[in-house]
Structure formats: structure tokens, C-alpha cells
Design a protein around this motif. Structure first.
Motif, PDB file in Angstrom:
ATOM      1  N   ARG A  47       0.835  -1.210   0.000  1.00 62.76           N
ATOM      2  CA  ARG A  47       0.000   0.000   0.000  1.00 62.76           C
ATOM      3  C   ARG A  47       0.868   1.257   0.000  1.00 62.76           C
ATOM      4  O   ARG A  47       0.485   2.281  -0.571  1.00 62.76           O
ATOM      5  N   THR A  48       2.050   1.165   0.622  1.00 60.75           N
ATOM      6  CA  THR A  48       2.967   2.301   0.616  1.00 60.75           C
ATOM      7  C   THR A  48       3.464   2.584  -0.795  1.00 60.75           C
ATOM      8  O   THR A  48       3.627   3.742  -1.192  1.00 60.75           O
ATOM      9  N   LEU A  49       3.697   1.531  -1.565  1.00 58.60           N
ATOM     10  CA  LEU A  49       4.107   1.721  -2.959  1.00 58.60           C
ATOM     11  C   LEU A  49       3.016   2.426  -3.755  1.00 58.60           C
ATOM     12  O   LEU A  49       3.300   3.284  -4.600  1.00 58.60           O
ATOM     13  N   LEU A  50       1.752   2.066  -3.495  1.00 61.71           N
ATOM     14  CA  LEU A  50       0.644   2.756  -4.158  1.00 61.71           C
ATOM     15  C   LEU A  50       0.594   4.222  -3.728  1.00 61.71           C
ATOM     16  O   LEU A  50       0.310   5.107  -4.551  1.00 61.71           O
ATOM     17  N   ALA A  98      -6.904   5.547  -3.774  1.00 61.58           N
ATOM     18  CA  ALA A  98      -8.070   4.716  -3.476  1.00 61.58           C
ATOM     19  C   ALA A  98      -7.688   3.239  -3.423  1.00 61.58           C
ATOM     20  O   ALA A  98      -8.193   2.480  -2.590  1.00 61.58           O
ATOM     21  N   ARG A  99      -6.766   2.836  -4.324  1.00 61.56           N
ATOM     22  CA  ARG A  99      -6.304   1.450  -4.307  1.00 61.56           C
ATOM     23  C   ARG A  99      -5.535   1.141  -3.027  1.00 61.56           C
ATOM     24  O   ARG A  99      -5.502  -0.004  -2.573  1.00 61.56           O
ATOM     25  N   ALA A 100      -4.900   2.170  -2.452  1.00 62.83           N
ATOM     26  CA  ALA A 100      -4.125   1.973  -1.222  1.00 62.83           C
ATOM     27  C   ALA A 100      -5.013   1.883   0.011  1.00 62.83           C
ATOM     28  O   ALA A 100      -4.530   1.551   1.093  1.00 62.83           O
ATOM     29  N   GLY A 101      -6.299   2.193  -0.119  1.00 60.86           N
ATOM     30  CA  GLY A 101      -7.217   2.076   1.001  1.00 60.86           C
ATOM     31  C   GLY A 101      -7.891   3.393   1.341  1.00 60.86           C
ATOM     32  O   GLY A 101      -7.431   4.474   0.944  1.00 60.86           O
ATOM     33  N   ARG A 102      -8.994   3.306   2.082  1.00 59.60           N
ATOM     34  CA  ARG A 102      -9.744   4.512   2.444  1.00 59.60           C
ATOM     35  C   ARG A 102      -8.920   5.507   3.252  1.00 59.60           C
ATOM     36  O   ARG A 102      -9.024   6.716   3.029  1.00 59.60           O
ATOM     37  N   PRO A 103      -8.100   5.058   4.238  1.00 63.34           N
ATOM     38  CA  PRO A 103      -7.299   6.049   4.975  1.00 63.34           C
ATOM     39  C   PRO A 103      -6.379   6.850   4.062  1.00 63.34           C
ATOM     40  O   PRO A 103      -6.211   8.063   4.242  1.00 63.34           O
ATOM     41  N   ALA A 104      -5.773   6.180   3.072  1.00 62.98           N
ATOM     42  CA  ALA A 104      -4.887   6.889   2.142  1.00 62.98           C
ATOM     43  C   ALA A 104      -5.681   7.872   1.289  1.00 62.98           C
ATOM     44  O   ALA A 104      -5.246   9.013   1.068  1.00 62.98           O
ATOM     45  N   LEU A 105      -6.842   7.475   0.805  1.00 54.84           N
ATOM     46  CA  LEU A 105      -7.665   8.374   0.001  1.00 54.84           C
ATOM     47  C   LEU A 105      -8.130   9.566   0.829  1.00 54.84           C
ATOM     48  O   LEU A 105      -8.240  10.689   0.305  1.00 54.84           O
ATOM     49  N   ALA A 106      -8.393   9.337   2.110  1.00 55.38           N
ATOM     50  CA  ALA A 106      -8.833  10.429   2.987  1.00 55.38           C
ATOM     51  C   ALA A 106      -7.753  11.485   3.152  1.00 55.38           C
ATOM     52  O   ALA A 106      -8.051  12.641   3.473  1.00 55.38           O
ATOM     53  N   ALA A 142      -0.640   6.837   6.431  1.00 48.14           N
ATOM     54  CA  ALA A 142      -1.979   6.261   6.389  1.00 48.14           C
ATOM     55  C   ALA A 142      -1.967   4.811   5.913  1.00 48.14           C
ATOM     56  O   ALA A 142      -2.903   4.060   6.194  1.00 48.14           O
ATOM     57  N   THR A 143      -0.921   4.407   5.213  1.00 50.61           N
ATOM     58  CA  THR A 143      -0.866   3.030   4.719  1.00 50.61           C
ATOM     59  C   THR A 143      -0.466   2.039   5.805  1.00 50.61           C
ATOM     60  O   THR A 143      -0.523   0.829   5.584  1.00 50.61           O
ATOM     61  N   THR A 144      -0.057   2.542   6.973  1.00 53.50           N
ATOM     62  CA  THR A 144       0.295   1.654   8.085  1.00 53.50           C
ATOM     63  C   THR A 144      -0.762   1.667   9.177  1.00 53.50           C
ATOM     64  O   THR A 144      -0.643   0.932  10.150  1.00 53.50           O
ATOM     65  N   GLY A 145      -1.770   2.527   9.031  1.00 57.92           N
ATOM     66  CA  GLY A 145      -2.889   2.515   9.965  1.00 57.92           C
ATOM     67  C   GLY A 145      -2.778   3.437  11.151  1.00 57.92           C
ATOM     68  O   GLY A 145      -3.706   3.554  11.941  1.00 57.92           O
ATOM     69  N   ARG A 146      -1.632   4.140  11.321  1.00 63.08           N
ATOM     70  CA  ARG A 146      -1.470   5.018  12.487  1.00 63.08           C
ATOM     71  C   ARG A 146      -0.894   6.375  12.072  1.00 63.08           C
ATOM     72  O   ARG A 146       0.185   6.759  12.513  1.00 63.08           O
ATOM     73  N   PRO A 147      -1.605   7.110  11.252  1.00 60.22           N
ATOM     74  CA  PRO A 147      -1.041   8.367  10.738  1.00 60.22           C
ATOM     75  C   PRO A 147      -0.807   9.426  11.800  1.00 60.22           C
ATOM     76  O   PRO A 147       0.066  10.281  11.615  1.00 60.22           O
ATOM     77  N   ARG A 148      -1.550   9.392  12.898  1.00 54.69           N
ATOM     78  CA  ARG A 148      -1.366  10.433  13.917  1.00 54.69           C
ATOM     79  C   ARG A 148       0.037  10.415  14.508  1.00 54.69           C
ATOM     80  O   ARG A 148       0.553  11.452  14.928  1.00 54.69           O
ATOM     81  N   GLU A 149       0.648   9.240  14.546  1.00 56.41           N
ATOM     82  CA  GLU A 149       1.989   9.152  15.109  1.00 56.41           C
ATOM     83  C   GLU A 149       3.021   9.866  14.230  1.00 56.41           C
ATOM     84  O   GLU A 149       4.125  10.157  14.691  1.00 56.41           O
ATOM     85  N   ALA A 150       2.678  10.126  12.987  1.00 56.48           N
ATOM     86  CA  ALA A 150       3.603  10.795  12.065  1.00 56.48           C
ATOM     87  C   ALA A 150       3.414  12.305  12.040  1.00 56.48           C
ATOM     88  O   ALA A 150       4.110  12.992  11.283  1.00 56.48           O
ATOM     89  N   LEU A 151       2.497  12.833  12.842  1.00 55.86           N
ATOM     90  CA  LEU A 151       2.252  14.284  12.818  1.00 55.86           C
ATOM     91  C   LEU A 151       3.493  15.110  13.172  1.00 55.86           C
ATOM     92  O   LEU A 151       3.760  16.127  12.512  1.00 55.86           O
TER      93      LEU A 151
END
Length: 337
Positions: free
Chosen positions: A37-40, A99-107, A146-155
Motif C-alpha cells: 500500500r505504501t508503494l501505491l 483509493a487502491r491503497a485504502g480509504r485512509p490513504a484516500l482520505a 496512512a498506509t500503516t494505519g497510524r497516521p497520527r503518530e507521524a504528525l
């Protein structure tokens, strides 16, 4: 060949090497590992970045006719309608890949695309312009997270990348006129602060995604970029990452790398940006200001690598850093500004 070069100039292709590190560093900053998903997400970032480049020249075609008549649109090598069509197509492709990478990535990709268009069409020449550009770079970092499921930690790391971009963009607003030392001086101070902050909290014993054979996607990326670097620079390369059985000596070497790598990469970041900012501050002429902007753009790569290294992913950091010499080589042929 002439038409291909015109499109390379329009899209500023060497600047693309500053893009993959956003998603890669974002993925590990969020506590995860680069994955398919990161590649996408990287593909999405590349498309949206290039959409912004094409749209930028379309929106600035009248200004460029006066200040940069050699650019592809005012010189007539590319029609404005073609540039605008490319911007639309690349934006659609970027959102599709997200979108292919998932809803969190599209968001994350949707507001990123909106920020790119708002900057080029409305905000670029306003005080909000540098802030919008900084937000776009931060969102690109969060796209990878977002492709790892925890984007807040990257803020926090997104804020560091955004601040660097804010400084570069502020300098770029004077690149065709020059005349004042204040923007490069401010950017120089920002670079010094970011150098210190980016190494704070670097791992001493943390061994996140940088060890073992489990981080297969990062290994593939590191191998490919190392090979490409060797091809671009004419040097040999040997790859043995993650192979064989680990020993206590390997672990000790890895821990030493975790401590030293962030500092080494931060030094490269400070030197890449700081030297040219200093030249522009001493002589704020258009040529030196443009060189400072180019140096600031290239410095994005070692900064991304620092953020990955301090998250404990030395392998990902090295993969990102390997992009720098390739981008530097091609920047000699096509300007990134």
C-alpha cells in the motif's frame, strides 16, 4: 527529443526524487513498515506532485512570458491546454492510486490534491502560499503514514517536513527578482533548528523496521535505489541486506548505526541547504537565490532520511538517501526550479 525535453522541463522531473521519501518516512514514522500500500501511496504522490507542476506553469503562463520566456509554455513548445489536461489526468491518477491503497490513504490524498490546486490557482501569490505548500508536503508524508494505519503518530515528523518546505517556498518567492537577504537568512535559521529537532529522540536501542528480513518491501526499494545510484554514479554496489543469520556482533553494529545514522544524515541535510542559503544571504541575486531554492528542494531527501532513521528504520533511511545522488545528477540537465 525536443518535445520530451519540454515536458521534462514542465514537470521538473529531477524534483520527483524528493517525493518517494515522503511516503516512506511517513510509513515508518507511524510505527509501521513500508508495504504494497505504501508503494501505491508513492505512485499517488508522484502523480499529484507532477499535476501541481503542470498546473503551476499553466496558471503562471502570463507571468512566465515576462520573467521566464524560455519555459515550455511561453516559448510555445507545449500548448497551455496540454499542460492543463495533463494536470487533470495526473490528479485523477493520483486519487485513483490512493483509493487502491485504502480509504485512509484516500482520505489524505483528497485534501492533498485540493491543496495543490488551491495553491496553484489561488494561493501562490498570497501570504498563505508558503503555508499551503508546507501543508501539501506534510499531507504527502501523512499519506504514507496512512498506509500503516497510524497516521497520527507521524504528525510531528510531518510538521518538520512542512516547516522545511515553508522556508524553501518563502525563498522561492524572490527567485526571479532577488534583492533581499532576509528570506535566505530566515531559511538558514530554520535549517539549523530543524537539524537539531530532527535528531532529537533518535533511537538508541529501538530496532523497528530496520532489521531482519521481515521488511521485504523496504529491502526491495533499498536494493533498487542502491543499484540505480551505482548506475548513475558509475560505481559498483554490493547488496546483502537481511541475508544470513544474525549474530550479537550484527546487533551491536546495528545499534551503532541507529545512533550514528540520524546525526550523519542531519549533517548532510544542513550542508545541502545551509551552504546555498548562506550564498544567497550574502548576495541575494536571482541566480544565487534560484540555486538556494534548488538546494532547499534537494535537501528534502536527507531530511526525509533523517526522519526514517530516527524512527528506527535505518534500511528505509538508506533507501531514501540513495535517491539524492540520482536526483542531483539529473538536476544538472533539467532545472528543479
Amino acid at each position: 527529443m525536443s518535445r520530451a525535453r519540454a515536458w521534462a522541463e514542465l514537470l521538473r522531473l529531477p524534483a520527483l526524487f524528493t517525493v518517494p521519501g515522503d511516503a516512506l518516512s511517513g510509513a515508518v514514522a507511524a510505527g509501521g513498515r513500508p508495504n504494497p500500500r505504501t508503494l501505491l501511496a508513492i505512485g499517488s504522490s508522484l502523480c499529484l506532485y507532477e499535476a501541481g507542476m503542470a498546473l503551476n506553469d499553466w496558471a503562471d503562463r502570463a507571468e512566465d512570458a515576462a520573467e521566464r520566456p524560455h519555459r515550455p509554455l511561453p516559448s510555445g513548445r507545449i500548448r497551455p491546454a496540454s499542460a492543463f489536461t495533463a494536470a487533470c489526468a495526473l490528479t485523477a491518477a493520483g486519487l485513483g492510486l490512493a483509493a487502491r491503497a485504502g480509504r485512509p490513504a484516500l482520505a489524505v490524498a483528497a485534501p492533498l490534491a485540493a491543496t495543490v490546486w488551491a495553491y496553484d490557482l489561488a494561493l501562490k501569490h498570497t501570504p498563505a502560499g508558503p503555508v499551503a505548500m508546507a501543508a501539501a508536503r506534510g499531507l504527502d508524508h501523512l499519506l504514507g503514514a496512512a498506509t500503516t494505519g497510524r497516521p497520527r503518530e507521524a504528525l510531528p515528523s510531518a510538521a518538520l517536513l512542512g516547516t522545511h518546505t515553508l522556508a524553501v517556498t518563502t525563498v522561492s518567492r524572490r527567485e526571479t527578482q532577488g534583492g533581499t537577504a532576509l528570506p535566505p537568512l530566515a531559511a538558514l535559521a530554520v535549517t539549523a533548528v530543524l537539524t537539531l529537532l530532527s535528531t532529537r529522540g533518535a533511537p538508541g536501542t529501538k530496532r523497528a523496521a530496520s532489521t531482519g528480513a521481515g521488511d521485504r518491501t523496504a529491502t526491495v526499494i533499498a536494493t533498487a535505489t542502491a543499484t540505480a545510484t551505482a548506475t548513475a554514479t558509475g560505481t559498483g554496489v554490493g547488496v546483502g541486506m537481511g541475508a544470513g543469520r544474525r549474530t550479537p556482533a550484527h546487533d551491536r553494529a546495528g545499534l551503532t548505526l541507529d545512533r550514528v545514522l540520524p546525526t550523519a544524515l542531519a549533517t548532510v541535510y544542513a550542508a545541502t541547504a545551509g551552504r546555498l542559503y548562506t550564498h544567497a544571504a550574502l548576495n541575494p541575486s536571482p541566480p544565487l537565490t534560484q540555486r538556494a531554492v534548488g538546494g532547499g528542494i534537494r535537501a528534502t531527501i536527507p531530511l526525509q532520511a533523517v526522519l526514517a532513521a530516527r524512527a528506527g528504520s535505518g534500511l528505509t533511511a538508506l533507501a531514501i538517501a540513495a535517491l539524492a545522488p540520482i536526483g542531483r545528477k539529473y538536476a544538472k540537465k533539467v532545472s528543479v526550479t
